[in-house]
Design an enzyme around this catalytic site. Structure first.
Site, PDB file in Angstrom:
ATOM      1  CB  CYS A   1      -0.950  -0.005   1.200  1.00 15.31           C
ATOM      2  SG  CYS A   1      -0.102  -0.062   2.785  1.00 15.31           S
ATOM      3  CG  HIS A  59      -3.820   0.841   4.968  1.00 13.73           C
ATOM      4  ND1 HIS A  59      -3.399  -0.035   4.002  1.00 13.73           N
ATOM      5  CD2 HIS A  59      -4.875   1.513   4.442  1.00 13.73           C
ATOM      6  CE1 HIS A  59      -4.175   0.094   2.935  1.00 13.73           C
ATOM      7  NE2 HIS A  59      -5.071   1.035   3.178  1.00 13.73           N
TER       8      HIS A  59
END
Length: 1171
Positions: A252, A499
């Protein structure tokens, strides 16, 4: 263990639900997936969810030998759940705790369920100190009286009435207020979710804290099950005009950066103009791979994969599962592209876009001397800590440092001089990349920490402010350095994992978009800016008179990188990029990939797998099926237009007949029925609706073409309800080959006997050759053989309808296996061959000690036992004794061996050895032992750290004894291996956990400490988590004082400690603990003299130490005149380690090369692009 539905809110105790502020730490994570925290499901929830509380009482907690432990199964919302804990931490020094789907292994393909939950470790002494992580929103709160809300919710969070009303308005957002997201969509890939770092083990195992009483721990789970609208139904292209990037495991951080770079059109145009040729392969060329990625982001309708790009970087699977720093990747990628652009028409693009310059200067105050140095930069690292916004960071960046006193500057010809040192900017680039220093090293804690402080950044950034205070005298003042914000890269999580996603406004309009891996959504400016400032959030005080204590929580999602574009350059930077910017050979390549589903131009003749577009569909022909056994799936992608099909395949329009494919319950696909004349005239989109496909699903068509005797196409025969279309495959046992030979229409009332001659002709057999027929009902055209194989013998005397054959079924046939022949085939018939294919598993074996060097592959069966696998490995290695082979499984998340080997015969089959938390690997690690594994497993192996009495060294010794051996046997074995300082010296064994002594094998008779009996079985010792320490007990050295204790003397624990300033001054122990005799009436001054002599600490350093009596983790500082023994009078404590003399000072000692709970295979790699 109990399971109950929570009582009405007004019956619950306030204290029971208290959430201490210090426990709002990193959010929930999947087990061992420390690299990545998945995005929370942002879906519409259904009211009134079923909920319940499950209580789990765990006895003998400190003596648990298992690395992980499951609770009993409990049911909430009709689903089975259980709690999963790692009593000694999941490779961290915290208790790890998760909510797990109990029956995940047996659930059907594609299952998912959504739940909100909280997990709690109960404080059995004071319930209000119970540690709870997560939150359950109870829908009944919407209608309950205000006083009840205040009593319960206010008691829970210490909220005012106004806070409660505000929280009620926010409803499901309450979890985000707590900084913890405990709502999760459970599925086969993520069947457990929770907290890797739930609470420090030191707190949990300290009996005085109340979490472990009588060696019993009590854990609770509150679970509310909800229904959600399918997350994946979101069509990013349709909703936003943009598509996302697929996450390879922990990429990510890369996806957010790639989206940011892609949405700088000038950069994208330059990438398109990098020279590439039609002979290049994307996986071997960074320019071509990046061109391919950008092209697909621009023209694809679905999310784009990044595997070709990472392969072009030279990355393996491990790199894709290792989360790196986005700032580091940005620098490495730009440097690599800058190098690749040299000598091309786009040379210098990276510098033109991103390069700025600043001047470092040192200017003497009292003499005329100035030293300057010009340096370039592609990005600027700005301090977050101590700065309220970007301007404050720039102020700090150019802050003048005074060089004076001992720090004077040595100027040429002038000697030491007072001077000013600083930095000023010569020029800023058109695209300004600001890296925010959210992570920094904490010297007190000896670890990296994340800075979640509030830090503001403006929509417009004026770097000419205050008469150009940031600019050097050489700067061109005619350039207006006014910037507008283009993108915000966000990090959500903690220092050990999290994330990344990005907020971008591609055209610099008012509309922002959130790029979160595959998902792209429209967002407002508040979400992109204000909500990414970080810091603490406070529920507003709408009724200050009721409760003046506002509730605050830390926000763990915050901006990490900012991209600004200069106003005067935005027309140039935000330019048009269309197909004319893409080289002709690239457009041709991509058109072919569109048609052939990702295959390159060289592979076009093979008709590759399908890439679906809204106006296209997959078409398979009989000749395509010839290629399909054990190979890729081959389909051609064409518009559903008979004229185009005629042009593509050379089949006249009037000779074409299309069939719809259908997915059956066993997940196989079969041609189901011909299209009706009305359907023949419809578009692909209309046909997709007819076939009940989802919006983005493929439309699969089978093109039936009948070939005449002259090998030319002829009109297809008319199909009646009595006709059944069957496909036939021939099996050859000698070649172990199953191949497609053709298709036939048969009558449902007909019998296989009637077509045997035709089948023999198709196979090239004699007309009267006897053959056996089988229906492979779970056989895919592409041979996936999952979830199981059903292969039934067909009775040639029964009708096709009696054998339940229908359109699209596959019939396999072969010659009968020869009876009594010397020629032996491994798989003599179709069922045995399909069973073999179903269970076939190629395993990559790596040496445990050299896992990156040596590797070999073996073809095995998933049903092989441990002995079978060991035998095959031994044979490959040329070993005579397979029992000396020990195997270790692979961790799919860390891409490293698991810490513990596979227990001999502890699993049933090879398939069990390859599974890791619902993921399947093809890697096993082996090692060759010096003794047979069954014999080794009958022994207990202990690692003991031996502390020499007179030498400043620690040696690790491995003791291997039968499991029934005792502590005394360990000591005797160790005495034979170590060098003692005196012949009469004895050894004692200590059990140390987190720098505290819990048990010892030798102590004076008057001691009240917990004893390590010499006759205690070593089988009960768990040295994986507890450090075993051995030290000398000699009549001629220091412990002599222990031997001759006076009646009122005390033997006490002495531990080193410091206070953690980031966690409310929590005491942190470190260093080596030891025993000390304190005499009656002895003052602290006298004790300090003996301690300094024992530890050999220099006077200057020792003068800075503080001394405290600690009980239950709370320090009471002592004065030099205090009588130390008066503090150690209690003898009714649970364990002597609860009270100790603490030495408070900084931990300046070098870290030991050994660690009790250290993963033997853990290491971290920097970002590298190899090609």
């Amino acid at each position: 263990m109990t399971l109950l539905t929570p009582p009405p809110l007004n019956q619950q105790e306030d204290d029971e639900m208290l959430v201490p502020q210090t426990d709002l730490a990193d959010g929930p994570q999947p087990m061992e997936a420390q690299a990545e925290t998945a995005t929370a499901v942002d879906a519409q929830l259904v009211d009134d969810p079923p909920s319940a509380r499950f209580t789990w009482t765990i006895d003998n907690f400190s003596r648990l030998n298992a690395k992980k432990l499951y609770s009993d199964v409990f049911v909430v919302g009709g689903y089975k759940w259980r709690i999963l804990i790692f009593p000694k931490g999941n490779n961290v020094d915290h208790l790890s705790m998760y909510l797990d789907v109990a029956d995940s292994a047996t659930l059907p393909y594609g299952w998912s369920r959504y739940a909100q939950f909280s997990l709690t470790v109960i404080n059995q002494l004071h319930q209000k100190y119970s540690i709870r992580k997560g939150f359950i929103w109870n829908e009944t709160w919407k209608s309950c009286p205000l006083d009840m809300m205040v009593e319960n919710m206010g008691g829970l969070l210490k909220l005012s009435l106004g806070h409660v009303l505000y929280a009620v308005q926010k409803k499901h957002r309450l979890c985000s207020f707590l900084g913890i997201d405990t709502q999760h969509q459970f599925n086969a890939r993520e069947s457990d979710w929770g907290f890797t770092s739930f609470m420090p083990l030191g707190e949990l195992y300290d009996p005085g804290r109340g979490y472990l009483v009588n060696d019993t721990c009590v854990v609770e789970a509150d679970v509310a099950v909800r229904k959600v609208i399918d997350y994946w139904s979101h069509d990013s292209k349709k909703e936003t005009g943009y598509v996302g990037l697929k996450n390879q495991g922990a990429t990510c951080y890369m996806n957010s950066l790639l989206q940011t770079l892609y949405h700088i059109p000038y950069f994208r145009k330059a990438v398109y103009h990098m020279p590439t040729t039609e002979n290049d392969i994307p996986s071997g060329s960074i320019p071509l791979a990046l061109q391919s990625l950008f092209y697909k982001l621009q023209y694809s309708d679905t999310s784009v994969a990044t595997k070709e790009l990472t392969k072009s970087f030279g990355w393996d699977t491990y790199d894709s599962f290792m989360q790196h720093d986005v700032q580091e990747l940005n620098r490495v990628l730009c440097e690599k592209l800058e190098d690749k652009m040299k000598g091309t028409v786009v040379e210098g693009t990276i510098q033109q876009l991103f390069e700025g310059h600043h001047m470092n200067y040192i200017e003497c105050i009292n003499v005329d001397y100035k030293s300057t140095r010009k340096e370039s930069f592609y990005d600027l690292q700005l301090d977050v800590k101590g700065c309220r916004d970007v301007y404050a960071s720039f102020d700090k960046y150019v802050e003048v440092e005074r060089l004076e006193g001992d720090n004077k500057y040595h100027a040429e010809q002038h000697g030491l001089q007072d001077a000013r040192k600083g930095v000023l900017f010569i020029d800023f680039p058109p695209v300004l990349q600001l890296q925010l220093k959210r992570f920094e090293y904490d010297f007190m804690r000896d670890t990296m920490v994340k800075i979640n402080d509030r830090y503001e950044f403006p929509l417009q950034l004026d770097l000419d402010r205050e008469n150009g205070k940031y600019l050097s005298p050489e700067a061109d003042r005619s350039v207006r350095n006014l910037y507008t914000l283009h993108s915000v890269l966000v990090h959500s999580g903690g220092v050990h994992g999290g994330h990344y996603y990005a907020y971008i406004r591609p055209t610099l309009s008012d509309q922002w978009f959130k790029f979160d891996d595959e998902r792209v959504t429209k967002e407002d400016i508040k979400r992109a800016l204000e909500e990414q400032y970080g810091g603490e959030e406070e529920l507003p005080q709408t009724n200050p008179g009721f409760n003046n204590s506002p509730f605050k929580f830390t926000k763990y999602s915050n901006a990490y990188m900012l991209v600004y574009i200069r106003e005067s350059d935005k027309e140039k930077i935000i330019c048009n990029v269309d197909e004319k910017d893409i080289a002709e050979h690239l457009r041709v390549r991509y058109k072919i990939e569109e048609r052939t589903g990702g295959k390159g131009a060289k592979e076009k003749g093979k008709s590759g797998g399908a890439l679906v577009h809204h106006n296209k569909g997959c078409v398979a022909r009989s000749e395509d099926l010839l290629e399909q056994i054990g190979k890729d799936v081959y389909f051609d992608l064409v518009d559903h237009d008979k004229e185009e099909v005629a042009k593509e395949f050379g089949i006249p329009v009037q000779l074409q007949r299309f069939w719809l494919w259908a997915k059956r319950q066993n997940h196989t696909y079969r041609p189901n029925r011909p299209l009706t004349p009305q359907e023949e005239a419809q578009s692909v989109g209309q046909l997709r609706e007819v076939s009940n496909k989802a919006n983005n699903a493929e439309l699969k068509l089978f093109l039936e073409v009948e070939i005449g005797q002259d090998l030319r196409p002829v009109p297809p025969p008319e199909k009646t309800k009595e006709d059944i279309l069957l496909f036939f495959k021939l099996y050859d046992p000698s070649k172990e080959e199953l191949r497609y030979v053709g298709r036939l229409f048969v009558k449902g009332s007909g019998k296989p006997l009637e077509i045997l001659t035709k089948l023999n002709e198709m196979a090239g057999f004699a007309p009267d050759q006897e053959i056996e027929l089988y229906e492979a009902s779970d056989l895919h055209f592409e041979i996936k053989f999952e979830p199981n194989v059903m292969c039934e013998h067909i009775d040639k005397r029964l009708t096709f309808r009696s054998s339940q054959l229908e359109d699209g079924d596959i019939v396999c046939y072969q010659k009968p296996p020869p009876m009594g022949s010397d020629e032996q085939c491994r798989y003599p018939d179709v069922p045995s061959f399909l069973e073999y294919m179903h269970n076939r598993q190629v395993v990559r074996f790596r040496s445990l000690e050299k896992s990156k060097e040596d590797e070999f592959c073996l073809e095995l069966s998933k049903l092989h036992t441990y002995d079978d696998v060991a035998e095959r490995v031994a044979h490959h290695l040329g070993l005579d004794d397979p029992s000396k082979i020990r195997l270790t499984s692979h961790n799919c998340y860390s891409q490293q061996p698991k810490p513990q080997p596979i227990k001999y015969r502890g699993v049933e089959h090879l398939s069990d050895m390859l599974v890791h938390y619902n993921q399947t690997s093809d890697i096993l690690y082996y090692e060759v032992l010096d003794i047979p594994l069954p014999e080794l497993q009958g022994l207990k192996t202990l690692k003991v750290a031996f502390h020499h009495a007179t030498k400043d060294e620690v040696l690790i010794h491995t003791i291997r004894l039968p499991k029934q051996s005792t502590v005394g046997d360990v000591i005797n074995d160790l005495k034979a291996k170590v060098e003692l300082s005196h012949p009469n010296a004895e050894l004692r064994l200590l059990e140390v956990f987190y720098h505290k002594i819990y048990k010892v094998s030798y102590l004076p008779a008057t001691s009240s400490f917990q004893i390590f009996p010499h006759n205690e079985k070593i089988e009960n010792i768990n040295d994986q988590y507890w450090t075993l320490r051995a030290e000398e007990v000699s009549y001629l050295i220091v412990p002599e004082e222990e031997k001759n204790l006076a009646p009122h003397d005390r033997l006490i624990h002495v531990y080193h400690f410091m206070k953690d300033t980031t966690q409310n001054q929590v005491v942190q122990n470190f260093g080596e603990p030891f025993f000390l005799v304190i005499h009656e009436g002895e003052t602290l001054t006298e004790v300090k003299i003996r301690i300094q002599k024992k530890l050999q600490v220099p006077d200057e350093e020792f003068s800075k130490w503080k001394f405290a009596f600690l009980s239950l983790g709370r320090p009471e500082y002592l004065q030099d005149s205090d009588i130390v023994s008066s503090r150690f009078q209690r003898r009714d404590v649970y364990g002597a380690w609860e009270q100790y003399l603490g030495l408070e000072h900084s931990d300046n000692a070098p870290k030991r090369s050994y660690a009790a709970n250290q993963n033997r295979h853990t290491f971290e790699k920097p970002v590298k692009i190899y090609n």
